[in-house]
Scaffold this motif. Structure first.
Motif: not given
Ligand code: MN
Ligand code: PRP
Ligand code: MG
Length: 180
Positions: A41-42, A44, A99-100
């Protein structure tokens, strides 16, 4: 110097590397023999994605999504706009969302529901950081890295106002940076 804005280093390089190795080994074992698609997911997730994928020893496919909140209120409404959708047809494949950080959970809550229509054989989540205190919706996270306190978190892909993503560690941000 952006390091002057760091309040405290919460998770250092070595610990991040070790966690990626540990998660990569679990994912390699759990998904052996399946068509695994890592969905970042861009923006992060990019640093975590690049480190994690190198620790996965089975074949993987890679895709990215970009989302954005609708207006100022949306972080609380949970409605996100898809800026970039998957390139790949994931029908019958195993999706692992990378995810981050999970904060309220609204981004991932929306995305998981959105992806259900794609007829993947499974949709799971690997998330490096969990800011549990802020959770508004329950998110089933299959692989979790670290818990973090309810502070401004920066580094290792995570921004404050688009800065600090390139710090090689996870840190908290000095209050004076976001109150001035
Ligand atoms: Mn994000
Ligand atoms: C941040 C973070 C997660 C999301 C978590 O992304 O990278 O994707 O917020 O928040 P939530 O659990 O409350 O939904 P952001 O929207 O800032 O975009 P970015 O990744 O491009 O920084
Ligand atoms: Mg952000």
């Amino acid at each position: 110097m952006i390091v002057n804005d760091v309040k405290e280093i919460l998770i250092g390089k070595e610990e991040l590397n070790a966690k990626c190795r540990e998660l990569g080994a679990m994912i390699s074992k759990d998904y052996a023999g399946r068509d695994l698609v890592l969905v970042g997911i861009l923006k992060g997730s990019v640093v975590f994605m690049t480190d994690l994928m190198k620790e996965i020893t089975i074949p993987v496919m890679l895709d990215f999504m970009a989302v954005s909140s609708y207006g100022a209120d949306t972080k609380s409404s949970g409605v996100v706009k898809i800026i970039k959708d998957l390139d790949m047809d994931v029908e019958g494949k195993s999706i692992l969302i990378v995810e981050d950080i999970i904060d309220t959970g609204l981004t991932l809550g929306y995305l998981v529901e959105y992806l259900r229509a794609r007829k993947a054989s499974s949709i799971e989540i690997v998330c490096l950081l969990d800011k549990k205190e802020r959770r508004k919706v329950e998110i089933p996270v299959k692989y979790r890295g670290f818990d973090v306190p309810d502070e401004f978190i920066i580094g290792y892909g995570i921004d404050y106002a688009e800065r600090y993503r390139n710090l090689p560690y996870v840190a908290s941000l000095k209050e004076e940076v976001y109150t001035k």
